[in-house]
Each structure stands twice: as C-alpha cells, then as structure tokens.
Design a protein around this motif. Structure first.
Motif, PDB file in Angstrom:
ATOM      1  N   ALA A  72      90.318  74.438  38.958  1.00 31.87           N
ATOM      2  CA  ALA A  72      89.789  73.969  40.275  1.00 31.87           C
ATOM      3  C   ALA A  72      88.329  73.356  40.046  1.00 31.87           C
ATOM      4  O   ALA A  72      88.186  72.162  40.206  1.00 31.87           O
ATOM      5  N   GLY A  73      87.432  74.149  39.686  1.00 31.33           N
ATOM      6  CA  GLY A  73      86.091  73.847  39.601  1.00 31.33           C
ATOM      7  C   GLY A  73      85.783  72.574  38.646  1.00 31.33           C
ATOM      8  O   GLY A  73      85.149  71.758  38.781  1.00 31.33           O
ATOM      9  N   LYS A  74      86.302  72.727  37.438  1.00 24.11           N
ATOM     10  CA  LYS A  74      86.186  71.391  36.570  1.00 24.11           C
ATOM     11  C   LYS A  74      86.684  70.311  36.922  1.00 24.11           C
ATOM     12  O   LYS A  74      86.190  69.305  36.829  1.00 24.11           O
ATOM     13  N   PRO A  75      87.960  70.347  37.473  1.00 27.03           N
ATOM     14  CA  PRO A  75      88.486  68.907  38.116  1.00 27.03           C
ATOM     15  C   PRO A  75      87.403  68.515  39.319  1.00 27.03           C
ATOM     16  O   PRO A  75      87.385  67.298  39.529  1.00 27.03           O
ATOM     17  N   ILE A  76      87.031  69.355  39.960  1.00 28.16           N
ATOM     18  CA  ILE A  76      86.106  68.975  41.017  1.00 28.16           C
ATOM     19  C   ILE A  76      84.855  68.297  40.218  1.00 28.16           C
ATOM     20  O   ILE A  76      84.570  67.183  40.811  1.00 28.16           O
ATOM     21  N   LEU A  77      84.243  69.082  39.286  1.00 24.12           N
ATOM     22  CA  LEU A  77      83.312  68.304  38.458  1.00 24.12           C
ATOM     23  C   LEU A  77      83.543  66.826  37.833  1.00 24.12           C
ATOM     24  O   LEU A  77      82.863  66.023  38.096  1.00 24.12           O
ATOM     25  N   ALA A  78      84.894  66.787  37.644  1.00 20.82           N
ATOM     26  CA  ALA A  78      85.276  65.806  36.963  1.00 20.82           C
ATOM     27  C   ALA A  78      85.301  64.363  38.029  1.00 20.82           C
ATOM     28  O   ALA A  78      84.968  63.340  37.593  1.00 20.82           O
ATOM     29  N   ALA A  79      85.551  64.818  39.100  1.00 19.58           N
ATOM     30  CA  ALA A  79      85.793  64.086  40.256  1.00 19.58           C
ATOM     31  C   ALA A  79      84.319  63.526  40.671  1.00 19.58           C
ATOM     32  O   ALA A  79      83.987  62.389  40.743  1.00 19.58           O
ATOM     33  N   ILE A  80      83.396  64.352  40.530  1.00 17.65           N
ATOM     34  CA  ILE A  80      82.004  63.990  40.872  1.00 17.65           C
ATOM     35  C   ILE A  80      81.462  62.984  39.670  1.00 17.65           C
ATOM     36  O   ILE A  80      80.933  61.828  39.868  1.00 17.65           O
ATOM     37  N   ASP A  81      81.833  63.397  38.388  1.00 18.20           N
ATOM     38  CA  ASP A  81      81.322  62.474  37.427  1.00 18.20           C
ATOM     39  C   ASP A  81      82.212  61.322  37.211  1.00 18.20           C
ATOM     40  O   ASP A  81      81.757  60.195  36.734  1.00 18.20           O
ATOM     41  N   GLY A  82      83.376  61.237  37.883  1.00 18.14           N
ATOM     42  CA  GLY A  82      83.957  60.081  37.666  1.00 18.14           C
ATOM     43  C   GLY A  82      83.553  58.836  38.632  1.00 18.14           C
ATOM     44  O   GLY A  82      84.058  57.888  38.243  1.00 18.14           O
ATOM     45  N   GLN A  83      82.792  59.375  39.743  1.00 21.63           N
ATOM     46  CA  GLN A  83      82.194  58.311  40.433  1.00 21.63           C
ATOM     47  C   GLN A  83      80.853  58.134  40.262  1.00 21.63           C
ATOM     48  O   GLN A  83      79.947  57.722  41.080  1.00 21.63           O
ATOM     49  N   ALA A  84      80.072  58.576  39.156  1.00 25.00           N
ATOM     50  CA  ALA A  84      79.036  58.646  38.770  1.00 25.00           C
ATOM     51  C   ALA A  84      77.777  58.929  39.792  1.00 25.00           C
ATOM     52  O   ALA A  84      77.080  58.325  39.927  1.00 25.00           O
ATOM     53  N   LEU A  85      78.303  60.125  40.287  1.00 28.73           N
ATOM     54  CA  LEU A  85      77.401  60.685  41.328  1.00 28.73           C
ATOM     55  C   LEU A  85      76.473  61.863  40.691  1.00 28.73           C
ATOM     56  O   LEU A  85      76.713  62.458  39.754  1.00 28.73           O
ATOM     57  N   ASP A  86      75.290  61.949  41.507  1.00 29.82           N
ATOM     58  CA  ASP A  86      74.345  62.823  40.949  1.00 29.82           C
ATOM     59  C   ASP A  86      73.627  63.621  42.137  1.00 29.82           C
ATOM     60  O   ASP A  86      73.841  62.855  43.379  1.00 29.82           O
ATOM     61  N   GLY A  87      73.224  64.953  42.267  1.00 27.34           N
ATOM     62  CA  GLY A  87      72.527  65.276  43.324  1.00 27.34           C
ATOM     63  C   GLY A  87      73.644  65.567  44.558  1.00 27.34           C
ATOM     64  O   GLY A  87      73.359  65.321  45.798  1.00 27.34           O
ATOM     65  N   VAL A  88      74.800  66.233  44.200  1.00 31.43           N
ATOM     66  CA  VAL A  88      75.899  66.269  44.963  1.00 31.43           C
ATOM     67  C   VAL A  88      76.667  67.553  44.661  1.00 31.43           C
ATOM     68  O   VAL A  88      76.631  68.187  43.670  1.00 31.43           O
ATOM     69  N   ALA A  89      77.132  68.274  45.880  1.00 35.09           N
ATOM     70  CA  ALA A  89      77.761  69.438  45.825  1.00 35.09           C
ATOM     71  C   ALA A  89      79.252  69.240  46.550  1.00 35.09           C
ATOM     72  O   ALA A  89      79.117  68.548  47.772  1.00 35.09           O
TER      73      ALA A  89
END
Length: 198
Positions: A72-89
């Motif tokens: 769960a948590g790791k795939p959510i982080l992968a979605a953040i990183d996959g769109q080159a996002l930063d400063g996001v929760a």
C-alpha cells in the motif's frame, strides 16, 4: 537535473475494485509536520485502512496501515515519484468489500488510485530560488525596478530607501543568477552593488 513539480491544491479520486472502495486524497505540503497533519485530518477512523506516503526531496515516508507489507504505502510513494512530484502527501483510504485482492491486486489498487488522483491534480514546477540584495542610486532605481519586474520568476520582495538610493530584496531562479547580475551591472553601468545569498 530533471524538473520536479508539486500540487497546486488538494485533489481526490475514487475507485471501486471488487467491492472495496478506495479514495485517494493528495495535497501539497510544506514540510513533514504539514504532511502528518494532512494525513491525520484525512484518515477516516471508520475505514479499514488509511495508507499513506509523502516526499520532500530526499526525505520520504510511507505506511501500510495493516495491509500486507509493501502493498500500500510503497505503491503510493511510487505514484508520487512516477509523476516527479515533491512536497506532496497522499492518503488512500480503503473500505473492505469482502473480497480479498491478493498482494498484486492491493499494489495495483493503492498505487493506481493514488496515480489517478495525482494525474488529475493541477501541478506547478518547483524552481529553486536564490535571494539577493541590490543597492542602487535613485538615478538607476526606476530602470532596475522596471526591468526586474518584467522578468519571469524574479520578485522584488522588499525595498528600503537610503540617503542616496534604495536597497532591493530580490528572489530569482538560481539558474538565472549570473544573467541577472550582468543585467543589473549593465543597466547601472556597474554602479549597483549586488550580493547573492547562495
């Protein structure tokens, strides 16, 4: 360096997968404390799981909230990183529908709901800035203010007057430091004093 982005505002998306409901809520967050507050505010105590992830530069955290480790948590982080996002929760909440999804199904459900939410969100590029003070005479002041005000990404944050002119507090993209220094030097024939806080 690759461009990084953050979200403009809070965004959400929902999916139903084999009778389980998944709701993702994402938002820009200034720091870890803001991310924790956002997660606490958007976690539903009535739900079965409130899984989350956040990233700030090299710092990141994620949590499976009772789901099998890594689903769960790791795939959510992968979605953040996959769109080159930063400063996001991002929080993805699940209400169990009675059908087990298995590890692969959970990874797709959590990561997919987070990615759907983030894809639909408004984004803005993060530009690293530097601050400077520019001291110039009254004779050069208007010319410097007008030219700086016309440049994208350059902001005159404050100005203080002296007996002979003004001191401007300026912020600008770090990539433009050298060209901005040359511009001010040329505009004032070298009379202005520029100090960058690098």
């Amino acid at each position: 360096m690759a461009a990084r982005f953050t979200l403009v505002e809070t965004s959400s998306a929902r999916q139903e997968i084999k009778r389980s409901r998944f709701v993702a809520i994402a938002a820009p967050a200034a720091d870890e404390a803001a991310a924790k507050a956002f997660i606490a505010a958007h976690s539903d105590p009535e739900a079965n799981h409130n899984c989350w992830a956040w990233r700030f530069g090299q710092s990141y955290r994620f949590n499976d909230d009772g789901e099998p480790s890594g689903t769960a948590g790791k795939p959510i982080l992968a979605a953040i990183d996959g769109q080159a996002l930063d400063g996001v929760a991002v929080v993805v909440t699940r209400w169990f529908g009675g059908i087990l999804l298995g590890s692969g199904g959970l990874i797709r459900a959590y990561g997919g709901t987070a990615a759907l939410c983030l894809r639909e969100a408004g984004k803005v590029e993060l530009v690293e800035t530097a601050a400077a003070t520019i001291a110039c005479s009254f004779g050069d002041l208007t010319r410097v203010q007008v030219r700086l005000g016309a440049l994208a990404g350059v902001q005159i944050r404050d100005q203080a007057f002296t007996d002979t002119g003004a001191v401007l507090s300026v912020s600008a993209p770090k990539a433009d430091i050298d060209s901005l220094s040359r511009l001010v030097t040329d505009l004032t024939s070298g009379r202005a004093l520029i100090r960058w806080d690098r």
